[in-house]
Write an enzyme that holds these catalytic residues in place. Sequence first.
Site, short mmCIF file in Angstrom:
data_model
loop_
_atom_site.label_atom_id
_atom_site.label_comp_id
_atom_site.label_asym_id
_atom_site.label_seq_id
_atom_site.Cartn_x
_atom_site.Cartn_y
_atom_site.Cartn_z
N ASP A 244 31.19 77.36 18.13
CA ASP A 244 32.26 78.35 17.94
C ASP A 244 32.00 79.60 18.77
O ASP A 244 30.93 79.77 19.35
CB ASP A 244 32.41 78.70 16.45
CG ASP A 244 31.06 78.90 15.74
OD1 ASP A 244 30.06 79.13 16.43
OD2 ASP A 244 31.02 78.81 14.51
N ASP B 2 29.90 80.51 1.81
CA ASP B 2 31.05 79.86 1.16
C ASP B 2 31.18 78.39 1.57
O ASP B 2 32.21 77.76 1.37
CB ASP B 2 32.36 80.61 1.50
CG ASP B 2 32.65 80.65 3.00
OD1 ASP B 2 31.86 80.05 3.79
OD2 ASP B 2 33.67 81.25 3.39
N HIS C 236 31.11 77.03 4.61
CA HIS C 236 31.78 76.65 5.87
C HIS C 236 30.78 76.16 6.92
O HIS C 236 29.66 76.65 6.99
CB HIS C 236 32.65 77.78 6.42
CG HIS C 236 31.91 78.95 6.98
ND1 HIS C 236 31.87 80.18 6.36
CD2 HIS C 236 31.21 79.11 8.12
CE1 HIS C 236 31.17 81.03 7.10
NE2 HIS C 236 30.75 80.40 8.18
N GLU D 171 36.47 77.48 7.58
CA GLU D 171 36.48 78.22 6.33
C GLU D 171 37.10 77.37 5.21
O GLU D 171 37.75 76.36 5.49
CB GLU D 171 37.31 79.49 6.54
CG GLU D 171 36.76 80.44 7.60
CD GLU D 171 35.57 81.25 7.09
OE1 GLU D 171 34.82 80.76 6.23
OE2 GLU D 171 35.39 82.38 7.57
#
Length: 269
Positions: free
Chosen positions: A72, A141, A143, A148
């Site tokens: 990313d 979280d 991801h 996400e």
Amino acid sequence: MRLIIQPDYDRVSRWAANYVAARINEAKPTAEKPFVLGCPTGSSPLGMYRCLISLYKAGKVSFKNVVTFNMDEYRDIPRDHEQSYHTFMWSNFFNHIDILPQNVNILDGNAPDPEAECAAFETKIKSYGGIDLFLGGVGPDGHIAFNEPGSSLTSHTRVKTLTRDTIIANSRFFDNNVDLVPKTAMTVGVGTIMEARSVLLIVNGHNKARALKHGVEGGISQMWTISALQMHPKALIVADDAACEELKVGTYRYFKDIEAANLDPEAVK
Ligand code: GLP
């Protein structure tokens, strides 16, 4: 899925680096048939990159015939910004090994046509016959890359909006100022990661405990994209004890038990 539990971050990093080096050496890559490695950024892989640099310097692994694809990149920050993933990869890894610059692939966060940039990235991965080993970390979280909660589990490279949680978590790299954190990023999809021949995630620290629990013990869910790895034929997670804090005692013992029979790849072949 294999879950390899190590006592601390140093051992996690060494285990991951030795695993990567062993896979590269085993593949005996050539210029015509390179080893294709998916690379993450973040604090989790830093120790592994340091160990890989030491292995390279000790002559135990070479990256000459390795092609990399980064997971990313932030949108709309200059490529040479100190927090861009370009800068991260070159200063923490690529500048210290023998990788050929033309073999490094990182999404251009400033591409004028982001959709075309993402499509070209996927095409290029395919042109190499896919990714041999995708390395990654995980967000608190759950991801993976920037997929996400709510990301499609069959997604491919695209632009994503970062959640508030991720912006807050990553603000530590931006003077603890959430306003300075980019709000969007380009990221490979969960599907892109799932298409790799093998995946290795580094999960360390107490703040990853919930993500690890959902990834290992939870059901497969778009709300914890790490859980998609349960469907991967060759997924490994190497975690430290702190990240295992929320696993059931039985789960922890089960993986410790079955991994006891597997030799720690301390020695790079
Ligand atoms: C970012 C990256 C992820 C990374 C996550 C965790 O959101 N896009 O690829 O896994 O942060 O980062 P860290 O390893 O610093 O905890």
